[in-house]
Design a protein around this motif. Structure first.
Motif, PDB file in Angstrom:
ATOM      1  N   ALA A 313       0.838  -1.196   0.000  1.00 52.81           N
ATOM      2  CA  ALA A 313       0.000   0.000   0.000  1.00 52.81           C
ATOM      3  C   ALA A 313       0.875   1.249   0.000  1.00 52.81           C
ATOM      4  CB  ALA A 313      -0.901   0.009   1.228  1.00 52.81           C
ATOM      5  N   ASP A 314       0.427   2.260  -0.688  1.00 53.00           N
ATOM      6  CA  ASP A 314       1.110   3.550  -0.680  1.00 53.00           C
ATOM      7  C   ASP A 314       0.989   4.150   0.724  1.00 53.00           C
ATOM      8  OD1 ASP A 314       2.197   6.022  -1.175  1.00 53.00           O
ATOM      9  OD2 ASP A 314       0.786   6.587  -2.751  1.00 53.00           O
ATOM     10  N   ASP A 315       2.123   4.459   1.337  1.00 52.95           N
ATOM     11  CA  ASP A 315       2.092   5.013   2.690  1.00 52.95           C
ATOM     12  C   ASP A 315       2.387   6.508   2.698  1.00 52.95           C
ATOM     13  OD1 ASP A 315       4.773   5.014   2.102  1.00 52.95           O
ATOM     14  OD2 ASP A 315       5.392   3.814   3.846  1.00 52.95           O
ATOM     15  N   VAL A 316       2.076   7.174   1.577  1.00 55.59           N
ATOM     16  CA  VAL A 316       2.262   8.619   1.492  1.00 55.59           C
ATOM     17  C   VAL A 316       1.442   9.299   2.592  1.00 55.59           C
ATOM     18  CG1 VAL A 316       0.347   8.946  -0.133  1.00 55.59           C
ATOM     19  CG2 VAL A 316       2.219  10.599  -0.076  1.00 55.59           C
ATOM     20  N   VAL A 317       1.936  10.397   3.089  1.00 51.94           N
ATOM     21  CA  VAL A 317       1.221  11.160   4.116  1.00 51.94           C
ATOM     22  C   VAL A 317       0.024  11.837   3.455  1.00 51.94           C
ATOM     23  CG1 VAL A 317       1.369  13.055   5.777  1.00 51.94           C
ATOM     24  CG2 VAL A 317       3.323  11.517   5.459  1.00 51.94           C
ATOM     25  N   LEU A 318      -1.171  11.496   3.887  1.00 49.36           N
ATOM     26  CA  LEU A 318      -2.362  11.990   3.211  1.00 49.36           C
ATOM     27  C   LEU A 318      -2.583  13.485   3.426  1.00 49.36           C
ATOM     28  CD1 LEU A 318      -4.897   9.050   3.555  1.00 49.36           C
ATOM     29  CD2 LEU A 318      -3.447   9.687   1.631  1.00 49.36           C
ATOM     30  N   SER A 319      -2.018  14.041   4.470  1.00 47.29           N
ATOM     31  CA  SER A 319      -2.068  15.499   4.633  1.00 47.29           C
ATOM     32  C   SER A 319      -1.326  16.182   3.487  1.00 47.29           C
ATOM     33  CB  SER A 319      -1.456  15.913   5.972  1.00 47.29           C
ATOM     34  OG  SER A 319      -2.329  15.635   7.036  1.00 47.29           O
ATOM     35  N   ASP A 320      -0.231  15.560   3.033  1.00 49.21           N
ATOM     36  CA  ASP A 320       0.513  16.109   1.893  1.00 49.21           C
ATOM     37  C   ASP A 320      -0.297  15.984   0.605  1.00 49.21           C
ATOM     38  OD1 ASP A 320       2.606  16.683   3.608  1.00 49.21           O
ATOM     39  OD2 ASP A 320       3.746  14.880   3.096  1.00 49.21           O
ATOM     40  N   VAL A 321      -0.966  14.836   0.454  1.00 49.32           N
ATOM     41  CA  VAL A 321      -1.809  14.635  -0.724  1.00 49.32           C
ATOM     42  C   VAL A 321      -2.932  15.675  -0.749  1.00 49.32           C
ATOM     43  CG1 VAL A 321      -3.417  13.054  -1.861  1.00 49.32           C
ATOM     44  CG2 VAL A 321      -1.277  12.179  -0.915  1.00 49.32           C
ATOM     45  N   ALA A 322      -3.516  15.929   0.405  1.00 51.11           N
ATOM     46  CA  ALA A 322      -4.633  16.868   0.489  1.00 51.11           C
ATOM     47  C   ALA A 322      -4.245  18.257  -0.023  1.00 51.11           C
ATOM     48  CB  ALA A 322      -5.136  16.960   1.927  1.00 51.11           C
ATOM     49  N   LYS A 323      -3.009  18.648   0.177  1.00 48.54           N
ATOM     50  CA  LYS A 323      -2.552  19.962  -0.276  1.00 48.54           C
ATOM     51  C   LYS A 323      -2.569  20.077  -1.802  1.00 48.54           C
ATOM     52  CE  LYS A 323       0.541  20.423   3.706  1.00 48.54           C
ATOM     53  NZ  LYS A 323       1.962  20.437   4.157  1.00 48.54           N
ATOM     54  N   ASN A 324      -2.512  18.930  -2.486  1.00 45.31           N
ATOM     55  CA  ASN A 324      -2.466  18.937  -3.950  1.00 45.31           C
ATOM     56  C   ASN A 324      -3.828  18.720  -4.612  1.00 45.31           C
ATOM     57  OD1 ASN A 324       0.327  19.418  -4.436  1.00 45.31           O
ATOM     58  ND2 ASN A 324       0.770  17.331  -3.747  1.00 45.31           N
ATOM     59  N   ILE A 325      -4.883  18.637  -3.831  1.00 44.44           N
ATOM     60  CA  ILE A 325      -6.210  18.447  -4.407  1.00 44.44           C
ATOM     61  C   ILE A 325      -6.631  19.635  -5.272  1.00 44.44           C
ATOM     62  CG2 ILE A 325      -8.665  18.264  -3.805  1.00 44.44           C
ATOM     63  CD1 ILE A 325      -7.767  16.331  -1.555  1.00 44.44           C
ATOM     64  N   PRO A 326      -6.387  20.887  -4.879  1.00 49.53           N
ATOM     65  CA  PRO A 326      -6.710  21.993  -5.790  1.00 49.53           C
ATOM     66  C   PRO A 326      -5.964  21.901  -7.124  1.00 49.53           C
ATOM     67  CG  PRO A 326      -6.398  22.836  -3.571  1.00 49.53           C
ATOM     68  CD  PRO A 326      -5.956  21.397  -3.540  1.00 49.53           C
ATOM     69  N   THR A 327      -4.705  21.453  -7.088  1.00 51.25           N
ATOM     70  CA  THR A 327      -3.947  21.262  -8.328  1.00 51.25           C
ATOM     71  C   THR A 327      -4.590  20.179  -9.183  1.00 51.25           C
ATOM     72  OG1 THR A 327      -1.888  21.936  -7.256  1.00 51.25           O
ATOM     73  CG2 THR A 327      -1.687  20.685  -9.294  1.00 51.25           C
ATOM     74  N   ALA A 328      -5.033  19.106  -8.540  1.00 50.95           N
ATOM     75  CA  ALA A 328      -5.702  18.029  -9.272  1.00 50.95           C
ATOM     76  C   ALA A 328      -6.968  18.541  -9.955  1.00 50.95           C
ATOM     77  CB  ALA A 328      -6.038  16.883  -8.321  1.00 50.95           C
ATOM     78  N   GLN A 329      -7.750  19.335  -9.264  1.00 51.72           N
ATOM     79  CA  GLN A 329      -8.973  19.875  -9.846  1.00 51.72           C
ATOM     80  C   GLN A 329      -8.665  20.767 -11.048  1.00 51.72           C
ATOM     81  OE1 GLN A 329     -10.417  21.548  -6.139  1.00 51.72           O
ATOM     82  NE2 GLN A 329     -11.920  19.922  -5.925  1.00 51.72           N
TER      83      GLN A 329
END
Length: 338
Positions: A313-329
């Motif tokens: 499983a990817d163990d990336v820190v999800l707080s870091d992922v959350a910061k990139n959600i606007p970029t994804a959109q």
């Protein structure tokens, strides 16, 4: 056993509002729509004597309600699905940081908000499914899914879907914005049809022959193993699956999580409930009741989930992922992912 009081969004009674701070009560705003969660609530009530007053609705509606209610909100807890929504709740200021040694000990660090405003309590992996008869070599990574060789073969949900938003945000986190944009454009080029329906509909697309490859959360497929799901279970042996990126970051995980409301009138009870969700019994019920992966180590998987096999499983820190959600959109809009 005490009885859970469930009130659907738009029907919050004066009784709940006026007894927001009441000894032995907990006001839960929940966008989880699974009937199997009833057992989670009833077991907590029986063990603690605390009555759960439930207000149920769609995540966006609940978030808007929390913002509108402000300091007068009766909410103690927001329970919802996916990192994107938890991040939005934090950014909107409707959650608060808490200090719980129990949660710190049991919940993996990468599944906690950096400021302890939300915690993950169950997980699903977003993986690749395929038609065994038509796909000789399934994509081994998420990036492979965008290769031209899969043109016209892929069924996947719309860009408004939170699971896809978080998946793309994780690709931004691991590989950067440029690679993520190329990937999103490649997926659009490879779509077998315009995005439509939920994850189960993507699996049905394989069965119907509309697509050879689909992206879905694991628990939709595991559910079809455990019980009859129309359009999937009868043909389940024709569907293969792969956990992507096993030689790289690992399979992407999204979660169901919760946080305590910023103005929780029953904060102590709210902390007890979150700690209960991290107990072995509750964690096992997430798996047995809704075919999810527990977040607490050592908890036994439901047979339907275990059948999917072991994976990295990817163990990336999800707080870091959350910061990139606007970029994804932004990327979704740029590549015209409908």
């Amino acid at each position: 056993m005490m009885t859970t009081k469930s009130i659907f969004l738009g029907a919050l009674t004066a009784a709940v509002a006026t007894t927001a701070a009441a000894e032995g009560e907990l006001n839960l705003y929940s966008s989880r729509h699974y009937d199997t969660d009833e057992r989670l609530y009833s077991d907590f009530e029986e063990a603690t004597g605390i009555t759960i007053n439930r207000i149920e609705g769609k995540a966006d509606e609940l978030l808007a309600r929390l913002e509108a209610e402000g300091a007068n909100s009766p909410a103690d807890i927001l329970l919802t699905v996916d990192t994107s929504r938890l991040a939005r709740a934090k950014n909107a200021g409707v959650l608060q940081s808490i200090d719980s040694p129990v949660l710190e000990d049991k919940i993996p660090a990468n599944l906690q908000d950096a400021d302890n405003q939300w915690f993950g309590f169950s997980q699903r992996s977003r993986i690749i499914f395929f038609d065994k008869a038509d796909v000789a070599t399934a994509p081994a990574t998420y990036l492979d899914l965008a290769k031209p060789e899969y043109k016209g073969q892929v069924c996947i949900r719309s860009s408004t879907n939170t699971y896809n938003q978080t998946l793309l945000a994780s690709i931004v986190t691991h590989h950067g914005e440029e690679v993520a944009k190329d990937w999103a454009a490649g997926i659009v080029a490879n779509m077998a049809r315009d995005p439509q329906g939920g994850d189960t509909d993507q699996l049905r697309g394989i069965v119907s022959g509309e697509c050879e490859i689909a992206v879905s959360n694991t628990y939709y497929f595991a559910r079809a193993i455990r019980k009859e799901v129309k359009g999937v279970s009868d043909s389940i042996d024709t569907i293969g699956w792969t956990f992507p990126s096993q030689d790289a970051e690992g399979a992407h995980m999204n979660l169901s999580g919760a946080g305590i409301a910023a103005h929780a009138p029953n904060k102590d009870n709210a902390v007890k409930f979150l700690e209960y969700l991290a107990s072995d019994s509750a964690q096992q019920y997430f798996s047995n009741g809704n075919d999810e992966f527990p977040v607490v180590a050592g908890v036994e998987l439901a047979p339907s989930v275990a059948k999917l096999g072991e994976f990295k499983a990817d163990d990336v820190v999800l707080s870091d992922v959350a910061k990139n959600i606007p970029t994804a959109q932004k990327i979704f809009n740029e590549v015209n992912w409908k």
